[in-house]
Design an enzyme around this catalytic site. Structure first.
Site, short mmCIF file in Angstrom:
data_model
loop_
_atom_site.label_atom_id
_atom_site.label_comp_id
_atom_site.label_asym_id
_atom_site.label_seq_id
_atom_site.Cartn_x
_atom_site.Cartn_y
_atom_site.Cartn_z
N ASN A 7 -9.28 -0.18 9.68
CA ASN A 7 -9.58 0.34 11.02
C ASN A 7 -9.47 -0.83 12.00
O ASN A 7 -10.36 -1.67 12.09
CB ASN A 7 -11.00 0.92 11.02
CG ASN A 7 -11.39 1.48 12.37
OD1 ASN A 7 -10.64 1.39 13.34
ND2 ASN A 7 -12.58 2.06 12.43
N ARG A 91 -6.84 4.09 10.01
CA ARG A 91 -7.35 4.94 11.09
C ARG A 91 -6.47 4.70 12.31
O ARG A 91 -6.29 3.56 12.73
CB ARG A 91 -8.79 4.57 11.41
CG ARG A 91 -9.29 5.34 12.60
CD ARG A 91 -10.58 4.78 13.09
NE ARG A 91 -11.06 5.55 14.22
CZ ARG A 91 -11.71 5.04 15.26
NH1 ARG A 91 -11.94 3.76 15.31
NH2 ARG A 91 -12.12 5.81 16.21
N HIS A 180 -13.15 11.39 16.92
CA HIS A 180 -14.05 11.48 15.75
C HIS A 180 -13.60 12.61 14.81
O HIS A 180 -14.42 13.14 14.06
CB HIS A 180 -15.51 11.79 16.17
CG HIS A 180 -16.17 10.73 16.99
ND1 HIS A 180 -16.99 11.03 18.05
CD2 HIS A 180 -16.16 9.39 16.90
CE1 HIS A 180 -17.47 9.93 18.60
NE2 HIS A 180 -16.96 8.90 17.91
N ARG A 241 -21.49 5.25 27.61
CA ARG A 241 -20.57 6.11 28.37
C ARG A 241 -21.33 7.24 29.05
O ARG A 241 -22.26 7.81 28.46
CB ARG A 241 -19.52 6.72 27.45
CG ARG A 241 -18.56 5.71 26.86
CD ARG A 241 -17.40 6.44 26.16
NE ARG A 241 -16.68 5.53 25.30
CZ ARG A 241 -16.53 5.73 23.99
NH1 ARG A 241 -17.03 6.80 23.39
NH2 ARG A 241 -15.86 4.86 23.27
N GLU A 385 -16.20 8.19 7.19
CA GLU A 385 -14.81 8.28 7.65
C GLU A 385 -13.88 7.50 6.71
O GLU A 385 -12.75 7.91 6.49
CB GLU A 385 -14.71 7.74 9.09
CG GLU A 385 -15.30 8.73 10.09
CD GLU A 385 -15.73 8.12 11.40
OE1 GLU A 385 -16.74 7.39 11.40
OE2 GLU A 385 -15.08 8.37 12.42
#
Ligand code: ADP
Length: 400
Positions: A7, A91, A180, A241, A385
């Site tokens: 990743n 990823r 996601h 965020r 993941e």
């Protein structure tokens, strides 16, 4: 088969080496500050303490080569030769509308990922650099791209279109993509297994609440809506965020605070969310929970706004699916914060949700937290993941 899961971020590289037969992690780690002073590799072989190697990493290629050296190190390595790595799973953040599933990487795929760069200018180029570094150092080893956006490609048009001039979609690809996806796919699938119901007969709302946060509606195994949009800024109030807000705020803040457009966007991405709401106290829920428990107004404000937003989305997605069978919490906050889960579920009495407060005290483990008579099952399912990427890689290159 050993699968190397990678990743790549713009200045970081996370990795795991996973034995796909046992699904055990043989080693994992992180390269930080690639291309910046003070770069280091943190490497943890299974069952051993982490090893920190502070060494210059001018680029991702050097980072990958250090990872491979660590994995094959005579003392702390977990394989004796690179030929023991059967495939690599990457990823990749943005697959646009081009990728609705994972793919084996070839030149055409690289070209198509490159065409999505403008949609994820910070992430996709880094992912491509990681792929190029692996191609250089492990030529011939099959590589697979697993996209954050792919699972959400089943959304219907009414869910992914914004109320904007339609040509922005046709000419500039402006639409909801969602992120996601690997986590939403893994967690909804695992929920079906835990409940013993086929995934294609289940309506699930997945609340992926981490530093970034997104909620998705998964109906009969397919995503029908998700809260993140063209970028990961939309939807939940996150660590830093803002999530949803009146778009007119951007111009208003630019004028009142005398900020440029990119400065406002930086505020929305890096200085907002629970960090901003708590007056800069923290973006980490461990700190905020402590503040909340000490009765500090900053913690209360952040927790209340955060949980209210998630509960509103659960209501919206229940409407979108005409009901829901399960609500699932995952990622750092969802897996570990009983208080947030409890505050969200307090809004869900109208759905017949009833929470077992003892079960809800658990942190970081797979557990059903609803009572037996709850009309909707509520679960905590830790996301994984990396394992999902390793499984996708094996599915595409064939296990041996
Ligand atoms: P990401 O992958 O988006 O960086 P994670 O899913 O790893 O994020 O979530 C990280 C966040 O999880 C941390 O910022 C923190 O807010 C929260 N978190 C981690 N552990 C705990 C805990 N024990 N209690 C409450 N919150 C936690």
């Amino acid at each position: 088969m050993n699968i190397l899961v990678i990743n790549c971020g713009s200045s970081s590289l996370k990795f795991q080496l996973i034995d796909s037969d046992s699904e055990q992690v043989k080693a994992k780690g992180l390269c930080e500050r690639i291309g910046i002073d003070g770069s280091r590799l943190v490497y943890t072989p299974a069952g051993k303490d982490k090893i920190v190697n502070e060494t210059p990493m001018p680029d991702h290629s050097k980072a990958v080569s250090l990872v491979l050296e660590a994995l094959t190190d005579p003392e702390n390595g977990v394989i004796s030769d690179l030929s023991e790595i059967g495939a690599i799973g990457h990823r990749v953040v943005h697959g646009g509308e081009k990728f609705s599933t994972s793919v084996v990487i070839d030149d055409a795929v690289l070209e198509a990922v490159k065409e999505c760069n403008d949609l994820a200018p910070l992430h996709n180029p880094a992912n491509l650099i990681g792929i190029a570094a692996c191609t250089k150092l492990m030529p011939g080893v099959p590589q697979v791209a697993v996209f954050d956006t792919a699972f959400h490609q089943t959304m219907p048009e009414k869910a992914y279109l914004y109320g904007l001039p339609y040509r922005y979609y046709t000419e500039h690809k402006v639409r909801r993509y969602g992120f996601h996806g690997t986590s939403h796919s893994y967690v909804s699938g695992r929920t079906a297994e835990i409940l013993g119901v086929p995934a294609d007969k289940l309506k699930v709302i997945v609340c992926h609440l981490g530093n970034g946060a997104s909620v998705s509606a998964v109906m009969n195994g397919k995503c029908v809506d998700t809260s993140m949009g063209l970028t990961p800024l939309e939807g939940m109030i996150m660590g830093t965020r803002s999530g949803d807000m009146d778009p007119a705020i951007i111009e208003y803040i630019a004028n009142t605070e005398k900020l440029s457009l990119s400065e406002v966007m930086k505020v929305l991405n890096k200085e907002s969310g629970v960090f901003g709401l708590s007056g800069g106290l923290s973006s980490d829920f461990r700190d905020l929970e402590k503040a909340y428990n000490e009765g500090k107004v900053e913690g209360k404000r952040a927790f209340e706004a955060y949980s209210y937003r998630v509960a509103k989305y659960i209501g919206a997605y229940t409407a979108a699916m005409n009901g829901t069978d399960a609500i699932v919490f995952t990622a750092g906050v969802g897996e570990n914060d009983p208080l947030i889960r409890s505050m969200i579920c307090d809004y869900l009495g109208y759905l017949g949700v009833s929470i077992d407060e003892e079960a809800n005290k658990k942190r970081g483990e797979e557990v059903v937290i609803s009572t037996k008579d709850s009309k909707v099952s509520v679960l905590v399912v830790p996301t994984n993941e990396e394992l999902a990427i390793a499984r996708e890689t094996v599915r595409l290159v064939g296990g041996a």
